[in-house]
Design a protein around this motif. Sequence first.
Motif, mmCIF file in Angstrom:
data_model
loop_
_atom_site.group_PDB
_atom_site.id
_atom_site.type_symbol
_atom_site.label_atom_id
_atom_site.label_comp_id
_atom_site.label_asym_id
_atom_site.label_seq_id
_atom_site.Cartn_x
_atom_site.Cartn_y
_atom_site.Cartn_z
ATOM 1 N N VAL A 1 0.800 -1.231 0.000
ATOM 2 C CA VAL A 1 0.000 0.000 0.000
ATOM 3 C C VAL A 1 0.829 1.276 0.000
ATOM 4 O O VAL A 1 0.281 2.369 -0.169
ATOM 5 C CB VAL A 1 -0.965 0.024 1.205
ATOM 6 C CG1 VAL A 1 -1.983 -1.102 1.107
ATOM 7 C CG2 VAL A 1 -0.206 -0.041 2.531
ATOM 8 N N THR A 2 2.129 1.181 0.184
ATOM 9 C CA THR A 2 2.955 2.383 0.248
ATOM 10 C C THR A 2 3.339 2.868 -1.146
ATOM 11 O O THR A 2 3.246 2.124 -2.136
ATOM 12 C CB THR A 2 4.239 2.121 1.046
ATOM 13 O OG1 THR A 2 5.012 1.128 0.352
ATOM 14 C CG2 THR A 2 3.938 1.634 2.454
ATOM 15 N N MET A 3 3.791 4.111 -1.216
ATOM 16 C CA MET A 3 4.263 4.640 -2.498
ATOM 17 C C MET A 3 5.494 3.872 -2.968
ATOM 18 O O MET A 3 5.703 3.701 -4.177
ATOM 19 C CB MET A 3 4.557 6.135 -2.358
ATOM 20 C CG MET A 3 3.303 6.987 -2.250
ATOM 21 S SD MET A 3 3.602 8.763 -2.324
ATOM 22 C CE MET A 3 4.165 9.076 -0.655
ATOM 23 N N HIS A 4 6.292 3.397 -2.034
ATOM 24 C CA HIS A 4 7.462 2.579 -2.385
ATOM 25 C C HIS A 4 7.021 1.328 -3.133
ATOM 26 O O HIS A 4 7.598 0.968 -4.179
ATOM 27 C CB HIS A 4 8.223 2.205 -1.113
ATOM 28 C CG HIS A 4 9.442 1.378 -1.350
ATOM 29 N ND1 HIS A 4 9.403 0.001 -1.489
ATOM 30 C CD2 HIS A 4 10.757 1.730 -1.463
ATOM 31 C CE1 HIS A 4 10.609 -0.463 -1.678
ATOM 32 N NE2 HIS A 4 11.452 0.555 -1.675
ATOM 33 N N SER A 5 6.007 0.650 -2.634
ATOM 34 C CA SER A 5 5.530 -0.561 -3.296
ATOM 35 C C SER A 5 4.888 -0.245 -4.646
ATOM 36 O O SER A 5 5.067 -0.997 -5.620
ATOM 37 C CB SER A 5 4.527 -1.296 -2.402
ATOM 38 O OG SER A 5 5.164 -1.845 -1.275
ATOM 39 N N PHE A 6 4.150 0.874 -4.725
ATOM 40 C CA PHE A 6 3.545 1.243 -6.000
ATOM 41 C C PHE A 6 4.618 1.525 -7.048
ATOM 42 O O PHE A 6 4.490 1.111 -8.208
ATOM 43 C CB PHE A 6 2.644 2.461 -5.833
ATOM 44 C CG PHE A 6 1.941 2.850 -7.105
ATOM 45 C CD1 PHE A 6 0.829 2.163 -7.533
ATOM 46 C CD2 PHE A 6 2.428 3.897 -7.884
ATOM 47 C CE1 PHE A 6 0.194 2.509 -8.731
ATOM 48 C CE2 PHE A 6 1.806 4.247 -9.065
ATOM 49 C CZ PHE A 6 0.676 3.559 -9.492
ATOM 50 N N ALA A 7 5.681 2.205 -6.638
ATOM 51 C CA ALA A 7 6.783 2.455 -7.572
ATOM 52 C C ALA A 7 7.397 1.140 -8.031
ATOM 53 O O ALA A 7 7.716 0.966 -9.217
ATOM 54 C CB ALA A 7 7.840 3.329 -6.907
ATOM 55 N N GLY A 8 7.543 0.200 -7.103
ATOM 56 C CA GLY A 8 8.076 -1.101 -7.489
ATOM 57 C C GLY A 8 7.202 -1.800 -8.510
ATOM 58 O O GLY A 8 7.706 -2.388 -9.484
ATOM 59 N N MET A 9 5.877 -1.762 -8.309
ATOM 60 C CA MET A 9 4.969 -2.377 -9.279
ATOM 61 C C MET A 9 5.043 -1.663 -10.627
ATOM 62 O O MET A 9 4.940 -2.294 -11.680
ATOM 63 C CB MET A 9 3.538 -2.347 -8.734
ATOM 64 C CG MET A 9 3.287 -3.370 -7.638
ATOM 65 S SD MET A 9 1.594 -3.337 -7.005
ATOM 66 C CE MET A 9 1.688 -1.949 -5.862
ATOM 67 N N SER A 10 5.217 -0.357 -10.611
ATOM 68 C CA SER A 10 5.261 0.416 -11.846
ATOM 69 C C SER A 10 6.540 0.171 -12.636
ATOM 70 O O SER A 10 6.529 0.218 -13.869
ATOM 71 C CB SER A 10 5.128 1.910 -11.538
ATOM 72 O OG SER A 10 3.906 2.181 -10.881
ATOM 73 N N PHE A 11 7.638 -0.099 -11.920
ATOM 74 C CA PHE A 11 8.932 -0.275 -12.585
ATOM 75 C C PHE A 11 9.379 -1.735 -12.657
ATOM 76 O O PHE A 11 10.491 -2.022 -13.080
ATOM 77 C CB PHE A 11 9.998 0.568 -11.882
ATOM 78 C CG PHE A 11 9.881 2.038 -12.162
ATOM 79 C CD1 PHE A 11 10.472 2.609 -13.271
ATOM 80 C CD2 PHE A 11 9.147 2.861 -11.322
ATOM 81 C CE1 PHE A 11 10.351 3.965 -13.535
ATOM 82 C CE2 PHE A 11 9.009 4.217 -11.575
ATOM 83 C CZ PHE A 11 9.613 4.779 -12.684
ATOM 84 N N GLY A 12 8.515 -2.640 -12.240
ATOM 85 C CA GLY A 12 8.821 -4.046 -12.380
ATOM 86 C C GLY A 12 9.686 -4.631 -11.289
ATOM 87 O O GLY A 12 10.193 -5.750 -11.439
#
Length: 278
Positions: free
Chosen positions: A120-131
């Motif tokens: 749920v964090t922005m860190h995890s969202f960035a990870g999903m966005s960048f693979g």
Amino acid sequence: MLMSGTELARAIVQRAAEKAADYTRRTGAKPCLATVIVGEDPASVTYVRMKQNRCHKAGIESRHVALPERTTTEELVAQIRELSDDPAVHGILLQHPVPHHIDERAAFEAIAPHKDVDGVTMHSFAGMSFGHNDFLSCTPGGIMRLLDAHDVEIAGKHAVVIGRSPILGKPAAMLLLARDATVTICHSKTVGLADVVRTADIVVAAVGKPRFVQGDWIKPGAVVVDAGYNEGNVGDVDFDAAVDHAGLITPVPGGVGPTTIAVLLEQTVDASLRQLDA
């Protein structure tokens, strides 16, 4: 065909239980998931209880932190930071939604990235966005597992995601994009929503409104994933009407829900093993 998540979830949890047992053999302790809930929303209380039961069956310790409705953002953030600093806690889940007076994003961001097993964090969202997928948002992660388990071809297909929640719609779109789908995100301001949905090979309904997606919106043979759960055990798709058009469709309940919890448990165990080996 129905895309049931029950058997898939059982297999994911079984593998997680085997890894949890390995952690316990190595340490004498169990992987630990801390669940934080603010207030006494009946649906949230029931959902947390369900997660606790699943944890027990998978050999995962469940630490329950119940806070009163009057809890402030500052108090909630302090509690989450305390759990983030506790080496005995491997994963943290903040039950959504929190009361309206709380800054939910601030609370999410208090979760240490290596314990963000709900993605749920922005860190995890960035990870999903960048693979770089350390931890997926659990419902989108469960959706991808469902699609794969039913051999749904994703690359080159048009996927329409209805809903732009930062913990469901947006990460689902990013995960589909990473698999080479052409992705359209629709929302409350989308013009001609029904016409957009009719072009979709894959529909992900995550709007939070019962039976919102109508049957005649579905292109014949499309894959329909209903990520909604509303009062009365109904999803965001008018199932009875859509089933005559869809090639594959998830039931509610029994579709996305079981895989969501299974991914949460799997990521909790993975987090415990990573922290052990760090």
